[in-house]
Design a protein around this motif. Structure first.
Motif, PDB file in Angstrom:
ATOM      1  N   VAL A 132     -12.464  72.090  69.280  1.00 24.95           N
ATOM      2  CA  VAL A 132     -12.155  73.510  69.071  1.00 24.95           C
ATOM      3  C   VAL A 132     -11.720  73.784  67.638  1.00 24.95           C
ATOM      4  CG1 VAL A 132     -11.603  73.979  71.483  1.00 24.95           C
ATOM      5  CG2 VAL A 132      -9.805  73.173  69.945  1.00 24.95           C
ATOM      6  N   TYR A 133     -11.094  72.796  66.987  1.00 24.34           N
ATOM      7  CA  TYR A 133     -10.682  72.979  65.597  1.00 24.34           C
ATOM      8  C   TYR A 133     -11.910  72.990  64.681  1.00 24.34           C
ATOM      9  CZ  TYR A 133      -6.226  71.764  67.696  1.00 24.34           C
ATOM     10  OH  TYR A 133      -5.114  71.744  68.499  1.00 24.34           O
ATOM     11  N   GLY A 134     -12.875  72.120  64.980  1.00 22.68           N
ATOM     12  CA  GLY A 134     -14.119  72.109  64.221  1.00 22.68           C
ATOM     13  C   GLY A 134     -14.903  73.395  64.417  1.00 22.68           C
ATOM     14  N   GLU A 135     -14.898  73.906  65.635  1.00 23.00           N
ATOM     15  CA  GLU A 135     -15.586  75.166  65.911  1.00 23.00           C
ATOM     16  C   GLU A 135     -14.950  76.316  65.124  1.00 23.00           C
ATOM     17  OE1 GLU A 135     -15.932  78.137  69.705  1.00 23.00           O
ATOM     18  OE2 GLU A 135     -16.550  76.047  70.030  1.00 23.00           O
ATOM     19  N   LYS A 136     -13.622  76.352  65.105  1.00 22.23           N
ATOM     20  CA  LYS A 136     -12.926  77.396  64.347  1.00 22.23           C
ATOM     21  C   LYS A 136     -13.247  77.273  62.861  1.00 22.23           C
ATOM     22  CE  LYS A 136      -8.322  79.342  63.512  1.00 22.23           C
ATOM     23  NZ  LYS A 136      -6.873  79.227  63.803  1.00 22.23           N
ATOM     24  N   TRP A 137     -13.281  76.040  62.354  1.00 18.72           N
ATOM     25  CA  TRP A 137     -13.627  75.811  60.952  1.00 18.72           C
ATOM     26  C   TRP A 137     -15.023  76.345  60.655  1.00 18.72           C
ATOM     27  CZ3 TRP A 137     -17.725  72.763  59.242  1.00 18.72           C
ATOM     28  CH2 TRP A 137     -17.798  72.593  57.844  1.00 18.72           C
ATOM     29  N   TYR A 138     -15.977  76.015  61.527  1.00 22.14           N
ATOM     30  CA  TYR A 138     -17.363  76.464  61.340  1.00 22.14           C
ATOM     31  C   TYR A 138     -17.443  77.993  61.314  1.00 22.14           C
ATOM     32  CZ  TYR A 138     -22.140  77.656  62.767  1.00 22.14           C
ATOM     33  OH  TYR A 138     -23.391  78.225  62.863  1.00 22.14           O
ATOM     34  N   LEU A 139     -16.756  78.642  62.229  1.00 16.91           N
ATOM     35  CA  LEU A 139     -16.785  80.102  62.276  1.00 16.91           C
ATOM     36  C   LEU A 139     -16.178  80.710  61.012  1.00 16.91           C
ATOM     37  CD1 LEU A 139     -15.881  80.683  66.032  1.00 16.91           C
ATOM     38  CD2 LEU A 139     -18.104  80.983  64.931  1.00 16.91           C
TER      39      LEU A 139
END
Length: 198
Positions: free
Chosen positions: A158-165
Motif C-alpha cells: 500500500v505504501y508503494g501504491e501511494k508512492w506511485y499515485l
C-alpha cells in the motif's frame, strides 16, 4: 512530440492477439491499456519500445518510423531485471553516465523512498516490491519524453501504491502509456484502450 500507432497488429502462431490498433498521443497525454491476462497488453508495449516486431503496421514518433526507442523512451516491467549485484548508488552512477538522469543520489533516494542505509546494499537483497519501486523510479526520473509502464504496481504494498499515485504529476508531463488492470494503475490516465481479442 507526437507518438502514432498506425494499424498495429500482432499474430502469434495462427491467432491474432490484436489487429488494427490506431492511436495518436502527444506530450502531456496519458493512456491505459487494459484487457484480460494474455490479451497482449505487454506485447503492445514491447512493440512500441521496439523489443518485439509488429506483424503489421508501424510506430511513428514525430512522423518518423526509424527512430531509436531507447533514446526517447524509458520502459519498465516486472520481467525487466536490474544488475542485481549493483547497489542503488552504483545504479544511480550508471544512470548519470548514460545521461539517463540528472537527479543527485540524495534527491533520487528521497523520491524513490529509500533510506541512506539502503543505498549501498546490493539490490539482490531487496524485496520484490522494493525492486519494482526502484525500477519504476528510475524509469520515471529518466527524463525521457515517452514513458511506458507495464503493470507498475506488481508486488507493491500500500505504501508503494501511494508512492506511485503521487508520481502522477511527473507522468502527466510526458507521453505516458500504462498497461495494467488495477484501478490505481490506470484510473488516473486520460483515456483507455481495451484489448478484447474479439
Amino acid at each position: 512530440m507526437i507518438l502514432e500507432l498506425q494499424n498495429i497488429g500482432k499474430k502469434l502462431n495462427d491467432r491474432w492477439l490484436f489487429k488494427s490498433v490506431n492511436l495518436t498521443m502527444q506530450t502531456g497525454q496519458s493512456l491505459s491499456i487494459t484487457g484480460r491476462n494474455g490479451s497482449g497488453k505487454s506485447t503492445l508495449l514491447q512493440i512500441i519500445y521496439g523489443l518485439t516486431q509488429a506483424t503489421e503496421g508501424q510506430v511513428f514518433l514525430d512522423g518518423q518510423s526509424d527512430f531509436e526507442p531507447s533514446k526517447v523512451m524509458s520502459a519498465t516491467a516486472p520481467s525487466m531485471e536490474l544488475p542485481m549485484d549493483f547497489s542503488i548508488r552504483e545504479l544511480h552512477q550508471l544512470s548519470l553516465s548514460l545521461k539517463k538522469m540528472d537527479l543527485s543520489l540524495e534527491d533520487f533516494s528521497d523520491f524513490a523512498m529509500f533510506s541512506n542505509r539502503e543505498l549501498n546494499r546490493p539490490v539482490k537483497h531487496f524485496s520484490s516490491g522494493m525492486l519494482q519501486r526502484l525500477k519504476t523510479a528510475f524509469c520515471i526520473q529518466s527524463g525521457s519524453p515517452v514513458i511506458l509502464l507495464d503493470e507498475p504496481l506488481t508486488n507493491m504494498d500500500v505504501y508503494g501504491e501511494k508512492w506511485y499515485l503521487n508520481c502522477q504529476g511527473l507522468l502527466k508531463t510526458r507521453i505516458c502509456i500504462v498497461a495494467g488492470n488495477t484501478p490505481a494503475e490506470v484510473a488516473w490516465t486520460d483515456r483507455n484502450l481495451e484489448i478484447t481479442n474479439d
